[in-house]
Enzyme design. Sequence first.
Site: not given
Length: 253
Positions: A39, A105, A125, A133, A199, A224
């Site tokens: 992201f 996540q 997430h 809905c 992460s 990481n």
Amino acid sequence: MSSSDPSGRAELARLIADAQRVVVFTGAGISTESGIPDFRSPGGVWSKMKPIYFQDFVASEERRREAWERAFTGRAGWVGREPNAGHMAVARLVASGKASAVITQNVDNLHQASGVPSERIIELHGNASYAACLECGLRHELEELKALYQATGDLPACRDCEGIVKTATISFGQAMPAEPMARAEAETLACDLFLVLGSSLVVYPAAGFPIMAKRNGARLAIVNREATELDPYADLVLHDEIGPVMTAAAPAN
């Protein structure tokens, strides 16, 4: 330890072997090796398109249409990929009984695709591979929604209550789901090794779980590519590629 130090990989294998109950915590870094963009890095999802906040999605038909165009075209690149060696190693840890849960996540459904039972996966997430809905919670499949949208141009609505339908992800501004957060806390407090894979540990409250585990007496290992703010608290830090590290630490029989 950092880089691709073989002694670091051996130390991770020893930590896993010595542990009675491992919790695996995964972020975007485990899925970049499957070709899914993260992201926040340059070239990541948010550098190409701005996030649509939950309040704007609910309030604006225009923003809902934009969100569905993204989902139906796959522009965010979150789904449609295959699990990689890191996912498969995590699945082996769960299948062997060594790992009790995978807290993730990620929204890409790759842990399920790797064979981890859904009940062992805690999605903080949400999940981008289906929709729900916002009124009654009914699950809707994306292919069915896409076919209707392409045929009519109408925005997806719930087939039961006609409420607003959204991909089953947690958007910016949307409340964190209470049940997954409670399950994640319970698993964190029950483990003796908390293993972070991919992460950056900057998104809270999710990033609070590693420290919670450490303060409760568990070992903490972080794999990481980049340094994280929690590296100083970890028993082992590897700045390395997750697939090769986990293949070495949890090899296939």
